[in-house]
Scaffold this motif. Sequence first.
Motif, PDB file in Angstrom:
ATOM      1  N   ALA A   1      10.096 -49.348  72.030  1.00  0.00           N
ATOM      2  CA  ALA A   1       9.252 -48.222  72.410  1.00  0.00           C
ATOM      3  C   ALA A   1       8.440 -47.677  71.247  1.00  0.00           C
ATOM      4  O   ALA A   1       8.954 -47.532  70.137  1.00  0.00           O
ATOM      5  CB  ALA A   1      10.123 -47.115  72.996  1.00  0.00           C
ATOM      6  N   GLU A   2       7.177 -47.352  71.547  1.00  0.00           N
ATOM      7  CA  GLU A   2       6.358 -46.562  70.655  1.00  0.00           C
ATOM      8  C   GLU A   2       6.376 -45.130  71.179  1.00  0.00           C
ATOM      9  O   GLU A   2       6.289 -44.894  72.383  1.00  0.00           O
ATOM     10  CB  GLU A   2       4.922 -47.079  70.643  1.00  0.00           C
ATOM     11  CG  GLU A   2       3.976 -46.234  69.806  1.00  0.00           C
ATOM     12  CD  GLU A   2       2.524 -46.614  70.026  1.00  0.00           C
ATOM     13  OE1 GLU A   2       2.006 -47.445  69.260  1.00  0.00           O
ATOM     14  OE2 GLU A   2       1.906 -46.054  70.965  1.00  0.00           O
TER      15      GLU A   2
ATOM     16  N   ASP B   1       6.770 -48.885  67.270  1.00  0.00           N
ATOM     17  CA  ASP B   1       7.869 -49.637  67.876  1.00  0.00           C
ATOM     18  C   ASP B   1       8.783 -50.194  66.784  1.00  0.00           C
ATOM     19  O   ASP B   1       8.305 -50.777  65.807  1.00  0.00           O
ATOM     20  CB  ASP B   1       7.278 -50.783  68.702  1.00  0.00           C
ATOM     21  CG  ASP B   1       8.336 -51.605  69.407  1.00  0.00           C
ATOM     22  OD1 ASP B   1       9.413 -51.067  69.704  1.00  0.00           O
ATOM     23  OD2 ASP B   1       8.075 -52.802  69.645  1.00  0.00           O
TER      24      ASP B   1
ATOM     25  N   ASP C   1       6.073 -45.300  75.076  1.00  0.00           N
ATOM     26  CA  ASP C   1       5.406 -46.511  75.577  1.00  0.00           C
ATOM     27  C   ASP C   1       4.195 -46.173  76.443  1.00  0.00           C
ATOM     28  O   ASP C   1       3.987 -46.765  77.512  1.00  0.00           O
ATOM     29  CB  ASP C   1       6.396 -47.390  76.349  1.00  0.00           C
ATOM     30  CG  ASP C   1       7.056 -48.415  75.449  1.00  0.00           C
ATOM     31  OD1 ASP C   1       6.577 -48.605  74.306  1.00  0.00           O
ATOM     32  OD2 ASP C   1       8.052 -49.031  75.865  1.00  0.00           O
TER      33      ASP C   1
ATOM     34  N   LYS D   1       3.580 -43.630  78.263  1.00  0.00           N
ATOM     35  CA  LYS D   1       3.842 -42.830  79.460  1.00  0.00           C
ATOM     36  C   LYS D   1       4.220 -41.412  79.057  1.00  0.00           C
ATOM     37  O   LYS D   1       5.121 -41.204  78.244  1.00  0.00           O
ATOM     38  CB  LYS D   1       4.971 -43.461  80.270  1.00  0.00           C
ATOM     39  CG  LYS D   1       5.331 -42.698  81.540  1.00  0.00           C
ATOM     40  CD  LYS D   1       6.467 -43.385  82.273  1.00  0.00           C
ATOM     41  CE  LYS D   1       6.851 -42.623  83.544  1.00  0.00           C
ATOM     42  NZ  LYS D   1       7.989 -43.274  84.246  1.00  0.00           N
TER      43      LYS D   1
ATOM     44  N   ASN E   1      15.908 -47.729  74.542  1.00  0.00           N
ATOM     45  CA  ASN E   1      14.645 -48.011  73.863  1.00  0.00           C
ATOM     46  C   ASN E   1      14.493 -47.198  72.587  1.00  0.00           C
ATOM     47  O   ASN E   1      13.733 -47.566  71.698  1.00  0.00           O
ATOM     48  CB  ASN E   1      13.457 -47.702  74.789  1.00  0.00           C
ATOM     49  CG  ASN E   1      13.159 -48.851  75.732  1.00  0.00           C
ATOM     50  OD1 ASN E   1      13.473 -50.005  75.427  1.00  0.00           O
ATOM     51  ND2 ASN E   1      12.580 -48.538  76.872  1.00  0.00           N
TER      52      ASN E   1
ATOM     53  N   THR F   1      13.610 -48.511  67.940  1.00  0.00           N
ATOM     54  CA  THR F   1      12.936 -47.329  67.417  1.00  0.00           C
ATOM     55  C   THR F   1      13.962 -46.222  67.198  1.00  0.00           C
ATOM     56  O   THR F   1      14.714 -45.868  68.115  1.00  0.00           O
ATOM     57  CB  THR F   1      11.850 -46.844  68.399  1.00  0.00           C
ATOM     58  OG1 THR F   1      10.987 -47.942  68.707  1.00  0.00           O
ATOM     59  CG2 THR F   1      11.047 -45.706  67.810  1.00  0.00           C
TER      60      THR F   1
END
Length: 349
Positions: free
Chosen positions: A2-3, A28, A63, A65, A153, A186
């Motif tokens: 995940a970023e 990420d 991510d 969102k 994540n 992450t």
Amino acid sequence: MAEIKLSGVSKRWGNFVGVDKFDLTIEDREFLVLLGPSGCGKTTTMRMIAGLEDPTDGQILIDGKVVNDLEPKDRDVAMVFQSYALYPNMNVYENIRFPLRVRGIDPSTHKDKVMRASAMVELDDFLHRKPAELSGGQRQRVALARAIVREPNVFLMDEPLSNLDAKLRVSTRAEIKNLSHELSVTTIYVTHDQIEAMTLADRVVVMEKGIVQQVGSPTEIYDRPANTFVASFIGSPAMNLMQGVIEGGTFKADRVSIPGFSASDGPVTLGFRAEDATVGGAGAEISAPIYTLELLGDATMVSVRIGGALISAKADKTFRAEIGDAVSIGVPASICHLFDATTGARIDG
């Protein structure tokens, strides 16, 4: 994986600002450390990412969102708390397994997942024990394993080592560093301990009073602090800071004269690190009586008083002197940092 992106994130309670306009993208698989003193907003920032606090303004994206309105359980993050937060009535195995049960993961997979997480933090010999039968370091490893078993994540770690003694902090810090390499997840890690930040982080975010002071690699923040707050917070000992004036390219203060600067004339704050200075020898820029001596084993820390500031320099471990003896300290301009005397911001020159 995940970023995470924080865009203009703020948190206020009435007139009190806990976090102010926080903008940052966490890459990420990056290990990011939020560093600062108590009350600076680092834990509040983490709690907003986790969904335990609602931001007053701004957006949090995982991510790509927006997750502002998502419940904590729906953000796919795992949190390791300062207080361990273990269930005292469950043994280690069941404590590690608990997130799998809550999330409805296929029971046939539980044992393999628990044993994998347990092996990663070397808990296989303690799975039958209750938390009360474990040391502080072992309890913290249970909390880590419980986060690992989730396979999230994002890992969020809120001062996980603060309840451990010095020796355990070193060993557990090494375990966390190794785990972050193995898991490649992450990770956001909150601490007030700059040694933890320097040893663990890919990047460090230094915060004070809810405001980001500097973002960079540990080396960047150590070598080029953005202001006097960062300079005084990073390093052990912290950077020496003293008030003075630049006159014709020379920094001057009581018992201090350091030539070789290109900055404009006027009042400044000068900083240098203890390990960069030299004690004794010719061409000294500081001459003062010794205020105190500290034997560190590999070196001797020599401190003098300049104005109201305590200024330290590292001498060789064989250095011998007495408190009150005159000492000369070499501080060439090349090792110095200059900061604005009013704002504390870094001056290049």
